[in-house]
Motif scaffolding. Structure first.
Motif, PDB file in Angstrom:
ATOM      1  N   VAL A  39       0.838  -1.201   0.000  1.00 36.79           N
ATOM      2  CA  VAL A  39       0.000   0.000   0.000  1.00 36.79           C
ATOM      3  C   VAL A  39       0.872   1.250   0.000  1.00 36.79           C
ATOM      4  O   VAL A  39       0.615   2.213  -0.738  1.00 36.79           O
ATOM      5  N   MET A  40       1.915   1.228   0.814  1.00 30.94           N
ATOM      6  CA  MET A  40       2.809   2.382   0.865  1.00 30.94           C
ATOM      7  C   MET A  40       3.515   2.573  -0.468  1.00 30.94           C
ATOM      8  O   MET A  40       3.759   3.707  -0.896  1.00 30.94           O
ATOM      9  N   ARG A  41       3.838   1.456  -1.149  1.00 28.02           N
ATOM     10  CA  ARG A  41       4.513   1.564  -2.439  1.00 28.02           C
ATOM     11  C   ARG A  41       3.645   2.318  -3.443  1.00 28.02           C
ATOM     12  O   ARG A  41       4.127   3.217  -4.134  1.00 28.02           O
ATOM     13  N   VAL A  42       2.376   1.968  -3.517  1.00 22.21           N
ATOM     14  CA  VAL A  42       1.473   2.660  -4.444  1.00 22.21           C
ATOM     15  C   VAL A  42       1.363   4.134  -4.070  1.00 22.21           C
ATOM     16  O   VAL A  42       1.387   5.012  -4.940  1.00 22.21           O
ATOM     17  N   PHE A  43       1.261   4.412  -2.786  1.00 20.70           N
ATOM     18  CA  PHE A  43       1.165   5.806  -2.335  1.00 20.70           C
ATOM     19  C   PHE A  43       2.428   6.585  -2.695  1.00 20.70           C
ATOM     20  O   PHE A  43       2.362   7.722  -3.188  1.00 20.70           O
ATOM     21  N   ARG A  44       3.590   5.979  -2.439  1.00 26.08           N
ATOM     22  CA  ARG A  44       4.858   6.637  -2.793  1.00 26.08           C
ATOM     23  C   ARG A  44       4.901   6.982  -4.276  1.00 26.08           C
ATOM     24  O   ARG A  44       5.247   8.094  -4.682  1.00 26.08           O
ATOM     25  N   LEU A  45       4.594   5.978  -5.102  1.00 23.37           N
ATOM     26  CA  LEU A  45       4.689   6.164  -6.546  1.00 23.37           C
ATOM     27  C   LEU A  45       3.765   7.283  -7.026  1.00 23.37           C
ATOM     28  O   LEU A  45       4.150   8.098  -7.874  1.00 23.37           O
ATOM     29  N   ASN A  46       2.559   7.338  -6.520  1.00 22.20           N
ATOM     30  CA  ASN A  46       1.645   8.406  -6.926  1.00 22.20           C
ATOM     31  C   ASN A  46       2.140   9.781  -6.508  1.00 22.20           C
ATOM     32  O   ASN A  46       1.684  10.797  -7.033  1.00 22.20           O
ATOM     33  N   ASN A  47       3.082   9.795  -5.596  1.00 22.53           N
ATOM     34  CA  ASN A  47       3.692  11.060  -5.178  1.00 22.53           C
ATOM     35  C   ASN A  47       5.093  11.240  -5.754  1.00 22.53           C
ATOM     36  O   ASN A  47       5.872  12.064  -5.261  1.00 22.53           O
ATOM     37  N   GLY A  48       5.415  10.457  -6.779  1.00 22.81           N
ATOM     38  CA  GLY A  48       6.678  10.659  -7.487  1.00 22.81           C
ATOM     39  C   GLY A  48       7.902  10.126  -6.783  1.00 22.81           C
ATOM     40  O   GLY A  48       9.019  10.556  -7.086  1.00 22.81           O
ATOM     41  N   VAL A  49       7.723   9.177  -5.869  1.00 22.71           N
ATOM     42  CA  VAL A  49       8.838   8.634  -5.092  1.00 22.71           C
ATOM     43  C   VAL A  49       8.986   7.156  -5.438  1.00 22.71           C
ATOM     44  O   VAL A  49       8.074   6.357  -5.224  1.00 22.71           O
ATOM     45  N   TYR A  50      10.144   6.804  -5.955  1.00 20.30           N
ATOM     46  CA  TYR A  50      10.366   5.493  -6.579  1.00 20.30           C
ATOM     47  C   TYR A  50      11.510   4.781  -5.877  1.00 20.30           C
ATOM     48  O   TYR A  50      12.562   5.378  -5.615  1.00 20.30           O
ATOM     49  N   GLY A  51      11.328   3.503  -5.554  1.00 17.27           N
ATOM     50  CA  GLY A  51      12.372   2.740  -4.892  1.00 17.27           C
ATOM     51  C   GLY A  51      13.557   2.472  -5.801  1.00 17.27           C
ATOM     52  O   GLY A  51      13.405   2.374  -7.019  1.00 17.27           O
ATOM     53  N   GLN A  52      14.729   2.358  -5.229  1.00 16.27           N
ATOM     54  CA  GLN A  52      15.950   2.053  -5.976  1.00 16.27           C
ATOM     55  C   GLN A  52      16.347   0.602  -5.775  1.00 16.27           C
ATOM     56  O   GLN A  52      15.937  -0.043  -4.809  1.00 16.27           O
ATOM     57  N   ARG A  53      17.209   0.095  -6.664  1.00 13.63           N
ATOM     58  CA  ARG A  53      17.661  -1.286  -6.553  1.00 13.63           C
ATOM     59  C   ARG A  53      18.492  -1.505  -5.297  1.00 13.63           C
ATOM     60  O   ARG A  53      18.661  -2.639  -4.848  1.00 13.63           O
ATOM     61  N   GLN A  54      19.024  -0.423  -4.725  1.00 11.46           N
ATOM     62  CA  GLN A  54      19.838  -0.560  -3.516  1.00 11.46           C
ATOM     63  C   GLN A  54      18.993  -0.931  -2.295  1.00 11.46           C
ATOM     64  O   GLN A  54      19.518  -1.338  -1.267  1.00 11.46           O
ATOM     65  N   GLY A  55      17.659  -0.762  -2.425  1.00 15.63           N
ATOM     66  CA  GLY A  55      16.777  -1.127  -1.325  1.00 15.63           C
ATOM     67  C   GLY A  55      16.901  -0.182  -0.141  1.00 15.63           C
ATOM     68  O   GLY A  55      17.442   0.921  -0.236  1.00 15.63           O
ATOM     69  N   GLY A  56      16.386  -0.611   0.985  1.00 17.84           N
ATOM     70  CA  GLY A  56      16.456   0.214   2.183  1.00 17.84           C
ATOM     71  C   GLY A  56      15.569   1.441   2.063  1.00 17.84           C
ATOM     72  O   GLY A  56      14.503   1.413   1.465  1.00 17.84           O
ATOM     73  N   THR A  57      16.042   2.537   2.619  1.00 18.77           N
ATOM     74  CA  THR A  57      15.235   3.752   2.672  1.00 18.77           C
ATOM     75  C   THR A  57      15.634   4.781   1.625  1.00 18.77           C
ATOM     76  O   THR A  57      15.112   5.888   1.618  1.00 18.77           O
ATOM     77  N   ARG A  58      16.554   4.402   0.730  1.00 18.96           N
ATOM     78  CA  ARG A  58      16.994   5.340  -0.303  1.00 18.96           C
ATOM     79  C   ARG A  58      16.024   5.327  -1.475  1.00 18.96           C
ATOM     80  O   ARG A  58      15.663   4.266  -1.980  1.00 18.96           O
TER      81      ARG A  58
END
Length: 646
Positions: A39-58
């Protein structure tokens, strides 16, 4: 370089403030375990915030730049973000966004506040939303345009920002605008591509649009198709919204790999897709979101075309300045010397005294009269080479535009600050281009030497922005979960190899690279394209690429590049050099790359001439072949969960 202070007391738009405050609340709940990861992933993406391959909080943070329009305060805010929250630089994307990597999740709200203080947002820059609305970066400064699409692109972006239908689509939805058939905005491979057009009416002509739908790149590219012959100005936004609604209603939601609008053509057939769009448009008047009529922004700012400089308009075809409908040029003569320089697909300009130049940053290879001749610009003094390659003329009001080159689309914090200072000093307008550069517009001739001096001081004044030196690459395995190769490293290596061979300022060719098949680097639409792939050799994994040749977009047409051969990553730069050398040696006068390619037997025939490059030495004889660019250890194809298809 003086660090620019950001005004954190600036008044923020209430809607943006609400977005930021909601993000803060959601972040607190997520860290407390109250919101599931998906759920947080979808919310992040709709706000222009995309996870990196490095994982974690970056995280990667993507900033929307509608129509590519960027102001000095925008540059300064981005310099601050790059310096304070990221790794010291930002990256221009092929969709006129600017993104920052390695931003800590906890810092996202402050990054959003910094952007909001200057009127920028990350909202819907990622996710299953209406993405950044693109527009030709020479809109309003192009002598060929039918309409200045600037205000139209901005109005479209505003209409769909936070639009209820644009929040949870089957997949992402991309909209592009071009002011003429040159298609600098690349309408032909988008979900909805809009090209300004005219039709005959009693007593003259009417300017409006031709709307193309269901285009796309990715692993299965699909050309956009004309929805109807002509769309009137007052019907444009209802038409786009009707397309969006049909996509929302009928798009695949269970299979994300087939969820783009291009798959609706296969699912429904194009005639049925048209019928549903027209039906939706007809009854859209009853909707509370009906956007019919001329948008307020268009009424306020206008959409009249720039028009041609009087001398250009008065010059007979075949004499002096001869601008084709696609921005290509004839081998024109001025003062007894050939004065035209092809800058690639749709890029042209003249060095004749008092003549107008036009450089259109689409990929539009003119088929025209066959007289366009890409040539090298070497052998001149630095300023002369820069002016010939990077300066664009042709606006009726007599102003000029000039490109600042960003290597690999990267801009450092200090460069952001310097660009802001240069823009203010010259009183210029700036726009981001879809080949990852910056164009300065509304200049006067006497300002060009100063601009060249200022850009050179920050390493952005190289001649040939938009020429062969201008290799485009996606972020690749540097940060992307889906990439299997370091596309940025290959782009650098190709650039270095071209520099060694003196080929960086050859015109008429474009090179695009993606780190996987998904074509974020738009490899399908380039003369020379590459996408990354894992190879196996001598029992080991190794980085490799598929080379494509003959991609083309322009004149409201698109042809996707055809596979030529597979290569070890380390041999790809040499393959480029060989193809470019052969093209420049064998082309006939006025012959473009695709024409030469066909005469040479096509991509596979040219690829056969490179077959010796598709060989891996043993790991002992060539250990570098088993290590990707910008990596230190042995190659391993690591693919993470795709947030693109979330």
């Amino acid at each position: 370089m003086v660090t620019v202070q950001i005004d954190n007391t600036a008044v923020i738009d209430p809607a943006q403030l609400a977005d930021i405050e909601k993000f803060e609340r959601m972040l607190v709940r997520y860290k407390a375990g109250e919101i599931p990861e998906d759920v947080m992933r979808v919310f992040r993406l709709n706000n222009g915030v995309y996870g990196q391959r490095q994982g974690g909080t970056r995280q990667m943070v993507r900033v929307k730049i509608p129509a590519g329009i960027i102001q000095p305060e925008h540059f300064e805010a981005m310099g601050h973000i790059a310096r304070t929250y990221s790794r010291g630089w930002g990256h221009i994307t092929t969709r006129q966004n600017i993104q920052f990597h390695y931003v800590e999740l906890d810092d996202i709200p402050e990054v959003m506040r910094t952007l909001a203080s200057v009127g920028l947002t990350t909202r819907e820059a990622c996710g299953d939303t209406v993405r950044n609305v693109q527009g030709c970066h020479l809109a309003g400064a192009c002598p060929h345009e039918v309409l200045d699409i600037t205000a139209w692109a901005r109005a479209t972006a505003l209409h769909f920002l936070r639009h209820p239908y644009a929040q949870r689509l089957p997949r992402k939805f991309k909209i592009n605008f071009s002011g003429c058939a040159t298609d600098c905005g690349q309408a032909m491979f988008n979900d909805v591509g809009i090209v300004a057009a005219t039709r005959e009416v009693p007593g003259g002509t009417e300017a409006g649009f031709r709307v193309y739908v269901a285009g796309g790149l990715g692993a299965n590219p699909h050309p956009a198709l004309a929805l109807e012959e002509f769309t009137a100005r007052e019907d444009l936004l209802p038409t786009i919204e009707a397309c969006l609604r049909v996509f929302d209603h009928d798009g695949y939601r269970e299979n994300k790999l087939r969820a783009r609008m291009k798959w609706l053509v296969e699912k429904l057939g194009f005639e049925e897709l048209q019928r549903r769009i027209f039906r939706e448009r007809r009854f859209l008047l009853a909707s509370s979101s009906w956007p019919g009529g001329i948008p307020e922004l268009v009424t306020l700012h206008g959409d009249a075309p720039a028009g041609r400089h009087a001398e250009v308009a008065a010059t007979p075809v075949g004499q002096g300045v001869n601008l084709s409908p696609l921005g290509h040029q004839s081998n024109a003569q001025s003062n007894g010397q050939t004065n035209y320089q092809s800058n690639g697909h749709g890029d042209s300009q003249s060095n004749g005294q008092g003549h107008s130049n036009h450089q259109a940053n689409g990929h539009g290879n003119s088929q025209g009269n066959g007289t366009a001749m890409p040539v090298s610009i070497g052998g001149r003094a630095p300023y002369g080479r820069w002016q010939q390659a990077n300066v664009v003329r042709g606006v009726a009001k007599g102003t000029v535009s000039a490109y600042a080159w960003a290597r690999l689309g990267d801009i450092t914090a200090d460069q952001f600050d310097a660009l802001a200072a240069i823009q203010r000093e010259l009183g210029a307008e700036c726009r981001v281009t879809n080949r990852q550069n910056i164009v300065f517009r509304d200049l006067e001739e006497h300002q060009l030497p100063r601009l060249f001096e200022a850009l050179s001081a920050i390493d952005m004044g190289q001649p040939g922005a938009e020429l062969l030196r201008d290799v485009v690459a996606c972020p690749g395995a540097d940060t992307c979960n889906l990439a299997v190769t370091q596309s940025r490293g290959l782009a650098d290596a190709i650039g270095d190899r071209l520099e060694e061979e003196g080929l960086t300022e050859v015109g008429g060719l474009r090179i695009n690279i993606s780190g996987c098949t998904n074509s974020c680097g738009q490899h399908h639409a380039a003369d020379i394209g590459f996408f990354g792939a894992e190879r196996r050799a001598h029992g080991r994994s190794a980085p490799g690429y598929q080379m494509l040749l003959g991609g083309y977009v322009g004149d409201t047409q698109i042809h996707f590049g055809t596979k030529a051969l597979r290569l070890p990553a380390r041999n790809a730069p040499e393959a480029v050099v060989r193809v470019v050398r052969r093209f420049t040696a064998e082309r006939a006068p006025g012959e473009e790359f695709r024409q030469w390619l066909e005469r040479a037997g096509g991509p596979r025939a040219v690829g056969k001439g490179l077959a010796d490059l598709d060989e891996f030495p043993t790991p002992e004889a060539g250990p570098e072949f088993y290590v990707d660019y910008d990596e230190a250890g042995p190659y391993e194809a690591v693919v993470g969960d795709s947030e693109c298809a979330t």
